[in-house]
Write a protein that holds these residues in place. Structure first.
Motif, PDB file in Angstrom:
ATOM      1  N   VAL A   2      17.500  22.360 -33.019  1.00  0.00           N
ATOM      2  CA  VAL A   2      18.099  23.697 -32.902  1.00  0.00           C
ATOM      3  C   VAL A   2      19.566  23.662 -33.316  1.00  0.00           C
ATOM      4  N   LEU A   3      20.286  22.646 -32.862  1.00  0.00           N
ATOM      5  CA  LEU A   3      21.701  22.528 -33.187  1.00  0.00           C
ATOM      6  C   LEU A   3      21.899  22.324 -34.685  1.00  0.00           C
ATOM      7  N   ILE A  34      32.638  23.058 -41.932  1.00  0.00           N
ATOM      8  CA  ILE A  34      33.062  21.900 -41.145  1.00  0.00           C
ATOM      9  C   ILE A  34      32.426  20.654 -41.759  1.00  0.00           C
ATOM     10  N   PRO A  35      33.219  19.638 -42.141  1.00  0.00           N
ATOM     11  CA  PRO A  35      32.653  18.436 -42.782  1.00  0.00           C
ATOM     12  C   PRO A  35      31.632  17.744 -41.892  1.00  0.00           C
ATOM     13  N   GLU A  36      30.620  17.172 -42.521  1.00  0.00           N
ATOM     14  CA  GLU A  36      29.555  16.490 -41.791  1.00  0.00           C
ATOM     15  C   GLU A  36      30.105  15.317 -40.985  1.00  0.00           C
ATOM     16  N   GLU A  37      31.083  14.595 -41.550  1.00  0.00           N
ATOM     17  CA  GLU A  37      31.623  13.440 -40.819  1.00  0.00           C
ATOM     18  C   GLU A  37      32.366  13.878 -39.556  1.00  0.00           C
ATOM     19  N   GLN A  38      32.906  15.086 -39.562  1.00  0.00           N
ATOM     20  CA  GLN A  38      33.577  15.591 -38.363  1.00  0.00           C
ATOM     21  C   GLN A  38      32.555  15.966 -37.298  1.00  0.00           C
ATOM     22  N   ARG A  39      31.444  16.541 -37.733  1.00  0.00           N
ATOM     23  CA  ARG A  39      30.403  16.913 -36.766  1.00  0.00           C
ATOM     24  C   ARG A  39      29.724  15.678 -36.181  1.00  0.00           C
ATOM     25  N   MET A  46      28.021  20.202 -29.714  1.00  0.00           N
ATOM     26  CA  MET A  46      27.982  21.557 -29.171  1.00  0.00           C
ATOM     27  C   MET A  46      29.386  22.110 -28.978  1.00  0.00           C
ATOM     28  N   VAL A  47      30.321  21.248 -28.566  1.00  0.00           N
ATOM     29  CA  VAL A  47      31.718  21.692 -28.413  1.00  0.00           C
ATOM     30  C   VAL A  47      32.289  22.098 -29.765  1.00  0.00           C
ATOM     31  N   ILE A  48      32.036  21.266 -30.793  1.00  0.00           N
ATOM     32  CA  ILE A  48      32.521  21.584 -32.146  1.00  0.00           C
ATOM     33  C   ILE A  48      31.915  22.900 -32.620  1.00  0.00           C
ATOM     34  N   GLN A  49      30.599  23.066 -32.391  1.00  0.00           N
ATOM     35  CA  GLN A  49      29.933  24.292 -32.839  1.00  0.00           C
ATOM     36  C   GLN A  49      30.430  25.510 -32.067  1.00  0.00           C
ATOM     37  N   SER A  50      30.694  25.326 -30.777  1.00  0.00           N
ATOM     38  CA  SER A  50      31.204  26.440 -29.969  1.00  0.00           C
ATOM     39  C   SER A  50      32.564  26.904 -30.477  1.00  0.00           C
TER      40      SER A  50
END
Length: 325
Positions: free
Chosen positions: A85-86, A106-111, A147-151
């Protein structure tokens, strides 16, 4: 039954019973006891390492361990679903939301950045199921971080959406005079014949012919920056600062319905058509400015005209005729 042994006595020419020595008897008893104890100890160790001889407490603890292992397995399955889901939300965030609002993905390496530094799971080592517990804990922490990054990203998108909504409300997007009150669109943006000198000159706006006193409406949200008669040629005119680099101008008015510094919204009545200033007949001269440059207002009527009305206006606006100012 113990065997009785005999030996032949040549002196008496008869068989005599062999009487066992007491020391040997005691030795045999001792060997038997030691062997029994050894086999008993080995049997006890064997039983202790199987489920045949567990105490009720040990059996209860084993059931708890099995239950925890099952819960960890179910938790990992739920985390599999959460990760799917995320990942879907992250994909839409990067390729739809942020793309629409012109924000950098948002770069993949950051996520996916992990946790460096000291061993975060040292307290979980040394147990029978340490590998499973550490792996599950690591997954939970990574999901929590993602989840914090996505929020935070969605908070940014919400802010961008609000700003986008404000921008769309601020852009001059409607015709400043209703079609019902419009006699004709006298002149468009471009090179036109001056009504007074008859020379060919640049006409920086659009002229809407309408009876004196016809209502004039704000074409977008903004703040009235001027409502005066102090600009050469415009007569009584109003300027609205819409923000985001946009400004609209309404000239040759007969009177005002707003004052300087007043907040207005798209469609608010701001003044009335007149023929003040350098004007040949009652009409509204309308201009749109972007970042200090005057641009063609005809590109900003998507909020009030149908496709057919816009096409008709486009034809009239492109006719190189005489302006009214």
């Amino acid at each position: 039954m113990t065997k009785v042994k005999y030996y032949y006595d040549p002196d008496t020419l008869s068989y005599r019973k062999i009487e066992p020595k007491k020391s040997r008897k005691y030795r045999n008893i001792a060997l038997f006891v030691i062997a029994s104890a050894l086999f008993g100890f080995m049997g006890l160790m064997l039983l202790l390492n199987t489920n045949l001889l567990n105490t009720p407490r040990e059996l209860a603890l084993q059931r708890e361990v099995n239950n925890f292992e099952l819960r960890f397995e179910l938790l990992n399955r739920k985390m599999d679903q959460m990760e799917q889901v995320l990942a879907n939300i992250e994909d839409r965030d990067n390729n739809i939301y942020r793309l629409y609002f012109e924000a950098n993905p948002i770069p993949e390496e950051q996520r996916r950045a992990g946790f460096g530094g000291v061993n975060r799971y040292k307290d979980l080592e040394g147990f029978n199921n340490s590998d499973m517990i550490i792996a599950t804990t690591r997954r939970m922490e990574i999901i929590q971080k993602e989840m914090v990054i996505q929020s935070k990203s969605l908070d940014e998108i919400t802010k961008l959406a609000a700003e986008k909504e404000e921008l769309l409300a601020a852009i001059p997007a409607i015709q400043p005079i209703n079609n019902d009150n419009l006699t004709r669109m006298a002149s468009g943006y471009g090179w036109r014949s001056d009504p007074f000198t008859k020379a060919r000159k640049m006409h920086w706006g659009m002229d809407f012919t309408a009876p004196r006193g016809t209502p004039v409406y704000a074409s977008g949200n903004g703040t009235v920056s001027r409502a005066d008669n102090n600009a050469s040629g415009y007569g009584k005119h109003i300027r609205i600062d819409h923000g985001y680099g946009y400004m609209s101008l309404y000239a040759h008015l007969s009177k005002y319905n707003v004052r300087r510094g007043q907040q207005v919204k798209r469609g608010d009545l701001i003044g009335f058509v007149g023929s003040t200033g350098r004007s040949e007949a009652p009409h509204l001269h309308y201009e749109v400015w972007k970042d200090g440059d005057r641009i063609n207002p005809i590109n900003f009527y998507y909020g009030s005209l149908t496709a057919e009305e816009f096409d008709n206006m486009l034809i009239r606006a492109n006719q190189e005729n005489q302006s009214l100012d």
